[in-house]
Design an enzyme around this catalytic site. Sequence first.
Site, PDB file in Angstrom:
ATOM      1  N   ASP A  95      62.102 -14.299  67.375  1.00  0.00           N
ATOM      2  CA  ASP A  95      63.316 -15.107  67.547  1.00  0.00           C
ATOM      3  C   ASP A  95      61.867 -15.935  68.445  1.00  0.00           C
ATOM      4  O   ASP A  95      63.673 -16.486  69.553  1.00  0.00           O
ATOM      5  CB  ASP A  95      65.031 -14.603  67.816  1.00  0.00           C
ATOM      6  CG  ASP A  95      64.137 -13.584  69.437  1.00  0.00           C
ATOM      7  OD1 ASP A  95      63.213 -13.215  69.912  1.00  0.00           O
ATOM      8  OD2 ASP A  95      65.344 -12.470  69.541  1.00  0.00           O
ATOM      9  N   GLU A 117      62.362  -8.546  60.864  1.00  0.00           N
ATOM     10  CA  GLU A 117      62.934  -8.496  62.279  1.00  0.00           C
ATOM     11  C   GLU A 117      64.072  -9.873  61.694  1.00  0.00           C
ATOM     12  O   GLU A 117      64.654 -10.500  62.952  1.00  0.00           O
ATOM     13  CB  GLU A 117      62.483  -8.461  63.298  1.00  0.00           C
ATOM     14  CG  GLU A 117      63.310  -7.810  64.620  1.00  0.00           C
ATOM     15  CD  GLU A 117      63.126  -7.952  65.856  1.00  0.00           C
ATOM     16  OE1 GLU A 117      62.822  -9.021  66.395  1.00  0.00           O
ATOM     17  OE2 GLU A 117      62.230  -6.632  66.135  1.00  0.00           O
ATOM     18  N   GLU A 131      66.765 -17.665  71.928  1.00  0.00           N
ATOM     19  CA  GLU A 131      66.240 -16.944  71.052  1.00  0.00           C
ATOM     20  C   GLU A 131      67.710 -17.021  70.334  1.00  0.00           C
ATOM     21  O   GLU A 131      67.138 -16.665  69.064  1.00  0.00           O
ATOM     22  CB  GLU A 131      65.961 -15.646  71.758  1.00  0.00           C
ATOM     23  CG  GLU A 131      64.659 -15.222  72.396  1.00  0.00           C
ATOM     24  CD  GLU A 131      65.123 -16.034  73.813  1.00  0.00           C
ATOM     25  OE1 GLU A 131      65.722 -16.511  73.973  1.00  0.00           O
ATOM     26  OE2 GLU A 131      63.349 -15.384  74.299  1.00  0.00           O
ATOM     27  N   HIS A 207      62.570 -10.395  82.189  1.00  0.00           N
ATOM     28  CA  HIS A 207      61.505 -11.667  82.231  1.00  0.00           C
ATOM     29  C   HIS A 207      62.861 -13.167  81.561  1.00  0.00           C
ATOM     30  O   HIS A 207      62.007 -13.898  81.031  1.00  0.00           O
ATOM     31  CB  HIS A 207      60.661 -11.321  81.869  1.00  0.00           C
ATOM     32  CG  HIS A 207      60.738 -11.172  79.910  1.00  0.00           C
ATOM     33  ND1 HIS A 207      61.445  -9.638  79.700  1.00  0.00           N
ATOM     34  CD2 HIS A 207      61.238 -11.981  78.797  1.00  0.00           C
ATOM     35  CE1 HIS A 207      61.321 -10.117  78.301  1.00  0.00           C
ATOM     36  NE2 HIS A 207      61.289 -11.646  77.674  1.00  0.00           N
ATOM     37  N   ARG A 209      64.379 -16.000  79.748  1.00  0.00           N
ATOM     38  CA  ARG A 209      64.993 -16.988  81.089  1.00  0.00           C
ATOM     39  C   ARG A 209      66.315 -17.203  81.059  1.00  0.00           C
ATOM     40  O   ARG A 209      66.408 -17.675  82.299  1.00  0.00           O
ATOM     41  CB  ARG A 209      64.861 -18.460  79.451  1.00  0.00           C
ATOM     42  CG  ARG A 209      63.458 -18.759  79.702  1.00  0.00           C
ATOM     43  CD  ARG A 209      63.658 -20.550  78.448  1.00  0.00           C
ATOM     44  NE  ARG A 209      62.348 -20.416  78.834  1.00  0.00           N
ATOM     45  CZ  ARG A 209      60.918 -20.876  78.227  1.00  0.00           C
ATOM     46  NH1 ARG A 209      60.879 -19.674  77.169  1.00  0.00           N
ATOM     47  NH2 ARG A 209      59.811 -21.757  78.284  1.00  0.00           N
ATOM     48  N   HIS A 240      56.674  -9.816  83.818  1.00  0.00           N
ATOM     49  CA  HIS A 240      55.740 -10.511  83.006  1.00  0.00           C
ATOM     50  C   HIS A 240      54.273 -11.526  84.143  1.00  0.00           C
ATOM     51  O   HIS A 240      54.728 -11.775  85.103  1.00  0.00           O
ATOM     52  CB  HIS A 240      56.984 -11.343  82.681  1.00  0.00           C
ATOM     53  CG  HIS A 240      56.547 -12.437  81.290  1.00  0.00           C
ATOM     54  ND1 HIS A 240      56.554 -13.064  81.892  1.00  0.00           N
ATOM     55  CD2 HIS A 240      57.432 -11.769  80.121  1.00  0.00           C
ATOM     56  CE1 HIS A 240      55.895 -13.802  80.360  1.00  0.00           C
ATOM     57  NE2 HIS A 240      56.782 -13.400  79.344  1.00  0.00           N
TER      58      HIS A 240
END
Length: 371
Positions: A95, A117, A131, A207, A209, A240
């Site tokens: 994604d 996936e 995503e 991490h 967004r 990250h």
Amino acid sequence: MKIMCAFGTRPEAIKMCPLIKKMKEYPQIETVVCLTSQHEEMLQQVVDIFQLRVDHNLHVMKPLQTLTSITVDILCGMKPVLEQEKPDIVLVHGDTTTSFAVALAAFYEQIPVGHVEAGLRTYDKYAPYPEEMNRNLTGRIAELHFAPTELNRKNLNRENIFDHVYVTGNTVIDALQTTVKPNYHYKDRKLMSIQLDGKRLMLVTAHRRENLGRPLKDICEAILEITKKYMDIEVIYPMHLNPRVRETVEPMLGRNPRIHLIDPVDVEDMHNLMARSYLILTDSGGIQEEAPAFGIPVIVLRNETERQEAVDAGTVILAGTEKRKIVQIVEELIRDRDKYQAMSRAVNPYGDGHASERIVSALLEYFKGKV
Ligand code: UD1
Ligand code: UDP
């Protein structure tokens, strides 16, 4: 039969490498690997571990890149690669913006797409962002859908996607078979130097967004409170490389001697570190699938999950990002041995480590007589 695998971030690489390795066992399959390099260093770590031969690399990563810049650069970069290689199918994973942009680029060239996936959904357009929309759009474009679980297949069916949906398990479980080793010695120097002295290890990653800013600050405050209350907890947080993650985490957690902030570690170090943890706090998708394979309870630092089967199986708890709630859930697990054990013993719903084989079989069946 020419199959192009195109991916660009760390988790896509970890989950695509076992599949590429499997495809290489079949002489009738020619595999072409194209990296977008939406990630650079974090992707290279995986490429090195799996000793992957790369045929094309778009090198799109920029500091503080935007969703628009990633999408546009991949669309423009993929066109000549697809024109040159003319694959029979392009496989994308998951994604990320790479997954969606590559799928779109392949569609524009009228090349079929296989979605590895497939079928994960939260049904909230902005969580996770972007995503949820990336995987929806990739699903619309794809011809073949490799769904990790039965629930993922049902999600696709609900969107009227019935043809060429294969339930395969998740290839991340395949990956664990090559990365986890008994008596493992870490390669990362900083990791090697951390002395736990019998303390319990709480592993943290965050991490996403939608967690940047206030939610990540709350998560950091929860970690500080837990370490203050429980002197036998030691924290390792592989950060990250996104500067927006580090600008929050470093000033808040960097001075605490029992919180170890380290750079991203390679996937072998990471999987073996997970196996040695007491508890994992994360907003990562992949870690929710891997940790249960080690019997390690996962506290998910998000308000929703597309991995409902893990919640149902009892291997993860959805905590959100509020400090009070995170601390409360961690305390319950520390105090209630039975609750901890129940989570630790719950069965991982993501498969048996043979997902790659099932995907290859489905591809061979699909292309029988066609190429
Ligand atoms: C991306 C994916 C997310 C996935 C995550 C895995 C999108 C929109 N997001 O998010 O779904 O969960 O990867 O980690 O596709 N950076 C480096 N070096 C690296 C990697 C990143 O310096 O090797 C820095 C760069 O400054 C970059 C920033 O991190 O601009 C953000 O990277 P980006 O891929 O845009 O977002 P992620 O949060 O990594
Ligand atoms: N991981 C890693 N090194 C690290 C942190 C994570 O190899 O320092 C691995 C982790 O084991 C999992 C994957 O990276 O396989 C998850 O990636 P990430 O959390 O970046 O993305 P997501 O799964 O949330 O998309």
